[in-house]
Design a protein around this motif. Structure first.
Motif, short mmCIF file in Angstrom:
data_model
loop_
_atom_site.label_atom_id
_atom_site.label_comp_id
_atom_site.label_asym_id
_atom_site.label_seq_id
_atom_site.Cartn_x
_atom_site.Cartn_y
_atom_site.Cartn_z
N LEU A 290 0.84 -1.20 0.00
CA LEU A 290 0.00 0.00 0.00
C LEU A 290 0.87 1.24 0.00
N ASN A 291 0.45 2.23 -0.76
CA ASN A 291 1.23 3.48 -0.82
C ASN A 291 0.60 4.60 0.02
N LYS A 292 -0.41 4.24 0.85
CA LYS A 292 -1.07 5.23 1.71
C LYS A 292 -1.80 4.49 2.83
N ASN A 293 -2.19 5.22 3.86
CA ASN A 293 -3.03 4.64 4.91
C ASN A 293 -4.45 4.46 4.37
N LEU A 294 -5.06 3.32 4.65
CA LEU A 294 -6.41 3.04 4.17
C LEU A 294 -7.26 2.51 5.33
N HIS A 298 -12.51 0.24 2.74
CA HIS A 298 -12.04 0.90 1.52
C HIS A 298 -12.06 -0.09 0.35
N GLU A 303 -4.54 2.74 -7.84
CA GLU A 303 -3.81 3.90 -7.30
C GLU A 303 -3.37 3.68 -5.86
N ASP A 304 -3.91 2.65 -5.21
CA ASP A 304 -3.54 2.37 -3.82
C ASP A 304 -2.25 1.56 -3.72
N GLU A 333 0.19 2.72 5.43
CA GLU A 333 1.09 2.83 4.28
C GLU A 333 2.30 1.91 4.46
#
Length: 347
Positions: A290-294, A298, A303-304, A333
């Motif tokens: 993952l490239n971000k906190n989710l 979700h 894009e994640d 992330e």
């Protein structure tokens, strides 16, 4: 490609300069290099050349402007007496290398047969000498034929002499060769070696007269099972062949490289991870991170994702399978995704 061990013939030739001490030293060099055979030349100058025959151009260049005006005068000083053969053969065998000599006339071939040569090496200049070829064919021993200055018809005619005497194709090895000392790189034409193999269904190799060691190494990579290369104690010694010969360290480097190439081409040919590289698969390949906190619930989109090492998680090749999946929990992330993080989303 052939998985047979490459036979390396260290060609001492006439680089003994008529001195048996040098001949013994040449055997030592060949042994230390790891070559399979050390090869000399057996001839009587009176049976090999006319007394008026001029030196070849390369011989003139390599010898310089000395007093040896004819081939006969030059070769007379390079003959190996018969007794040398017994001494050198015995010495070589005690040192663990096979002794070989190229005979240049029928009488020399008969002599070499009597002292127990296990094969006959036919030099390029004799490939059109029918009586000579027929004499060798009566021995029914394997033959290695050099093809410098030859075309495909010359090769076909020589092979047929042996086939007609009962040889099979496995007993005949043809060496691609260029008879210029040294051979210019643009004249090597290494692809001809495989043309010969395909045309005549024989084993092939390469007799090299280039400077350096790269061309015989390339020949092995292309499937040569015999390599022949001239060597000397010192390229600065007087004589017709020294300048186009390898020095001892170079000969050893060539043989070492050939043995490495043997290993490199000895595999099955099936493309699959090797035993040595399997341990690196996880470290070198990537997984989906993952490239971000989710947050929980979700719905995942492409894009994640970011693709990073290591590779023990979900393969990036499967990212489309998880687009649209709903997360079961909050994730940070840098988290490496696994299939327990989500369930399939349904409307």
């Amino acid at each position: 490609m052939s998985n047979k061990k490459v036979t390396v013939i260290a060609e001492a030739g006439v680089n003994h300069n008529g001195d048996i001490k040098l001949a013994f030293q040449l055997i030592d060099v060949a042994v230390n290099s790891g070559a399979d055979y050390v090869k000399f030349q057996t001839f009587k100058a009176s049976k090999l050349v006319s007394s008026l025959a001029k030196q070849a151009e390369y011989q003139k260049q390599n010898l310089g402007s000395g007093e040896q005006a004819t081939q006969f005068e030059m070769l007379s000083k390079l003959e190996m007496p018969e007794e040398w053969h017994y001494l050198l053969k015995d010495y070589a065998e005690k040192k663990g290398i096979r002794f070989l000599s190229t005979g240049f006339d029928v009488e020399s071939i008969d002599f070499l047969d009597r002292i127990g040569m296990d094969l006959f090496k036919i030099p390029s200049g004799e490939i059109t000498n029918l009586p000579y070829l027929e004499n060798i064919a009566t021995k029914l021993k394997p033959v290695i034929i050099s093809t410098g200055m030859s075309d495909m018809l010359d090769i076909a005619n020589a092979i047929n002499v042996f086939l007609q005497k009962g040889y099979n194709h496995e007993q005949i090895t043809i060496l691609h060769c260029n008879t210029e000392y040294p051979t210019p790189m643009e004249d090597v034409n290494l692809g001809a070696m495989n043309t010969i193999r395909k045309k005549f269904s024989v084993q092939v190799g390469y007799s090299d007269h280039t400077l350096g060691i790269e061309v015989p190494i390339a020949a092995v990579a292309l499937g040569a099972i015999v390599i022949e290369k001239h060597f000397t104690l010192d390229r600065s010694l007087p004589g017709p062949d020294h300048k186009a010969s390898l020095e001892p360290e170079e000969l050893a480097q060539m043989v070492h490289a050939i043995r490495n190439i043997e290993l490199a081409i000895s595999g099955s040919g099936i493309k699959a991870p090797s035993k040595s590289e399997q341990k690196n698969i996880i470290a070198a390949r990537k997984s989906i991170y993952l490239n971000k906190n989710l947050h929980q619930g979700h719905i995942l989109t492409s894009e994640d994702f970011i693709m990073k090492r290591t590779g023990e998680g979900i393969s990036p090749m499967r990212y489309k399978e998880i687009v649209g999946k709903k997360l079961l929990k909050n994730l940070l992330e840098g988290h490496q995704l696994n299939f327990s993080d989500f369930f399939e989303f349904k409307d």
